[in-house]
Design a protein around this motif. Structure first.
Motif, short mmCIF file in Angstrom:
data_model
loop_
_atom_site.label_atom_id
_atom_site.label_comp_id
_atom_site.label_asym_id
_atom_site.label_seq_id
_atom_site.Cartn_x
_atom_site.Cartn_y
_atom_site.Cartn_z
N ASP A 122 -9.21 -3.45 -8.13
CA ASP A 122 -9.36 -3.40 -9.58
C ASP A 122 -8.44 -2.37 -10.26
O ASP A 122 -7.93 -2.59 -11.36
CB ASP A 122 -10.83 -3.02 -9.83
N ASP A 123 -8.16 -1.25 -9.57
CA ASP A 123 -7.38 -0.16 -10.19
C ASP A 123 -5.92 -0.56 -10.45
O ASP A 123 -5.23 0.12 -11.19
CB ASP A 123 -7.43 1.10 -9.31
N GLN A 124 -5.45 -1.64 -9.83
CA GLN A 124 -4.05 -2.04 -10.02
C GLN A 124 -3.90 -3.15 -11.06
O GLN A 124 -2.79 -3.63 -11.29
CB GLN A 124 -3.45 -2.50 -8.68
N THR B 11 7.41 6.07 -14.47
CA THR B 11 8.05 4.74 -14.32
C THR B 11 7.52 3.98 -13.09
O THR B 11 7.94 2.84 -12.84
CB THR B 11 9.59 4.86 -14.20
N TYR B 12 6.60 4.58 -12.37
CA TYR B 12 5.99 3.99 -11.17
C TYR B 12 5.57 2.52 -11.36
O TYR B 12 5.90 1.66 -10.53
CB TYR B 12 4.84 4.92 -10.80
N PRO B 13 4.88 2.17 -12.46
CA PRO B 13 4.47 0.76 -12.60
C PRO B 13 5.66 -0.20 -12.75
O PRO B 13 5.53 -1.38 -12.47
CB PRO B 13 3.62 0.76 -13.87
N VAL C 292 0.88 -1.17 0.00
CA VAL C 292 0.00 0.00 0.00
C VAL C 292 0.91 1.22 0.00
O VAL C 292 1.95 1.23 0.66
CB VAL C 292 -0.96 0.00 1.22
N GLN C 293 0.51 2.22 -0.75
CA GLN C 293 1.33 3.41 -0.87
C GLN C 293 1.11 4.34 0.33
O GLN C 293 -0.04 4.51 0.75
CB GLN C 293 0.87 4.11 -2.14
N SER C 294 2.19 4.95 0.83
CA SER C 294 1.99 5.83 2.01
C SER C 294 1.64 7.24 1.55
O SER C 294 2.36 8.20 1.81
CB SER C 294 3.22 5.84 2.92
N ALA D 219 9.03 -4.38 -10.07
CA ALA D 219 10.21 -4.81 -9.31
C ALA D 219 9.79 -5.30 -7.92
O ALA D 219 10.27 -6.34 -7.44
CB ALA D 219 11.21 -3.66 -9.19
N ASP D 220 8.87 -4.58 -7.27
CA ASP D 220 8.37 -4.98 -5.94
C ASP D 220 7.90 -6.43 -5.96
O ASP D 220 8.13 -7.20 -5.04
CB ASP D 220 7.16 -4.14 -5.50
N ILE D 221 7.20 -6.75 -7.03
CA ILE D 221 6.55 -8.07 -7.12
C ILE D 221 7.56 -9.14 -7.54
O ILE D 221 7.66 -10.21 -6.92
CB ILE D 221 5.39 -8.01 -8.14
#
Ligand code: TYM
Length: 336
Positions: free
Chosen positions: A153-155, A132-134, A15-17, A139-141
């Motif tokens: 759904d938005d992701q 470049t956020y996505p 989750v984004q802060s 990379a996180d995943i």
């Protein structure tokens, strides 16, 4: 099948802060995280690197990050059994993101609808990080070889990009990354704004009446739900195309009580929206109140939070480094 030898699936999400979590975050994501935590090998994080894509006051960003970390514990996620950490504490995220940037086409990244929406919202600061956020999210995943990624759904589109990047990279270098599957709950994956039911409920919406925050007190929750936009038909019927406001409230009610839409329609047959909204508010409060109490207890214990975050980062870094080393070798970096 012998359950002792059955491998647990790895579940990962962040989750984004960027603010206090909303009822949308809770019903679309957190609830599923908690539901999956017992059966799977889970990694959950606070994406503070992602939060830098919009301007923040440093002290606010720090406070929100600590608070979100506390929320993850308040949900009942266990920092001993699961890995719960801050993204910026593990440098491998930024390192892998750089490599993946070089394996993502400009056109592919340009198609992300969230980038288009956020560029409009923050027209004065359309920075390259927002673009470049996505890829950072991929990379996180991919760092953790995740099997399943529970998100709202938005992701979904970002997850598809992560899968495409993984498949492309594996095609070039062999099986480096597990290709992750999205996990999107059947209900609650898109909770909409209370003031404009065509839009998603979002913590960054300037209209405070449009969202319920998990920190809102009971009175505030009730007021916001009672003033939610509905329609003039005065009939509780699930019809998202024609009655999006009512459908959203029915979804909230269904997620909080476990009742299906048919049962809800019957329960409120012959009643007006006043009774229905009062019941929705009561159900939302029953869900949020105990979480809020737990959150308040946890957030004031800074020493425990710091210790948990340190342990979480250590465990995450060890896992991430394994993948990162493999990637560095495959792409041809000199390893000494
Ligand atoms: P974020 O912080 O916007 O939202 C966290 C999670 O909550 C879900 N969500 C919703 N679900 C239903 N209805 C809503 N109105 C609603 N609003 C938010 C989101 O879909 C999400 O699952 N980029 C991500 C964070 C991230 C991430 C990752 C997620 C960074 N790296 C790796 C998964 C894997 C984000 O900003 O989520």
């Amino acid at each position: 099948m012998d359950t002792m030898t059955e491998q647990k699936q790895r579940v990962l999400s962040f989750v984004q802060s960027s603010g206090t979590p909303t009822l949308g975050n809770y019903l679309g994501a957190f609830r599923n995280w908690r539901g999956m935590a017992a059966e799977n090998d889970c990694i959950f994080g606070v994406a503070d690197l992602h939060a830098l894509t919009v301007r923040n006051t440093p002290a606010d960003l720090r406070r929100r990050s600590v608070e979100l970390y506390a929320w993850l514990l308040a949900l009942g996620l266990d920092p001993e059994k699961n890995v719960i950490f801050m993204q910026s504490h593990v440098p491998a995220h930024a390192q892998l993101a750089w490599v993946l940037n070089c394996y993502t086409a400009f056109g592919e990244a340009s198609r992300m609808t969230q980038f288009k929406d956020k560029s409009k919202q923050h027209a004065d600061n359309v920075n390259v990080g927002l673009f470049t956020y996505p890829i950072l999210m991929a990379a996180d995943i991919l760092l953790y070889q995740a099997d399943k990624v529970p998100v709202g759904d938005d992701q979904k589109q970002h997850l598809e990009l992560a899968r495409d990047i993984a498949v492309r990279f594996n095609g070039l270098y062999g099986d480096v990354f597990k290709v992750p599957e999205p996990y999107i709950g059947k209900k609650g994956s898109r909770i909409t704004s209370l003031t404009d039911p065509e839009k998603k409920m979002s913590k960054s919406d300037p209209n405070e009446r449009s969202f319920v925050l998990l920190t809102d007190d009971n009175d505030r929750i009730a007021k916001k739900i009672k003033s939610a936009v509905t329609d003039s038909e005065a009939l509780v019927r699930y019809d998202p195309a024609n009655k999006p406001g009512v459908a959203n409230l029915m979804t909230i009610y269904s997620c909080c009580t476990g009742k299906d839409f048919d049962a809800i329609e019957q329960e409120f047959a012959g009643h007006g929206y006043g009774d229905f909204k009062a019941a929705v508010a009561e159900a939302a409060i029953a869900e949020i109140e105990p979480l809020r109490a737990e959150y308040q207890r946890i957030v004031s214990d800074k020493a425990t939070l710091e210790q948990c975050a340190k342990n979480g980062a250590e465990k995450a870094a060890a896992l991430a480094f394994k993948t990162l080393r493999k990637v560095m070798k495959k792409v041809g970096f000199w390893q000494v």
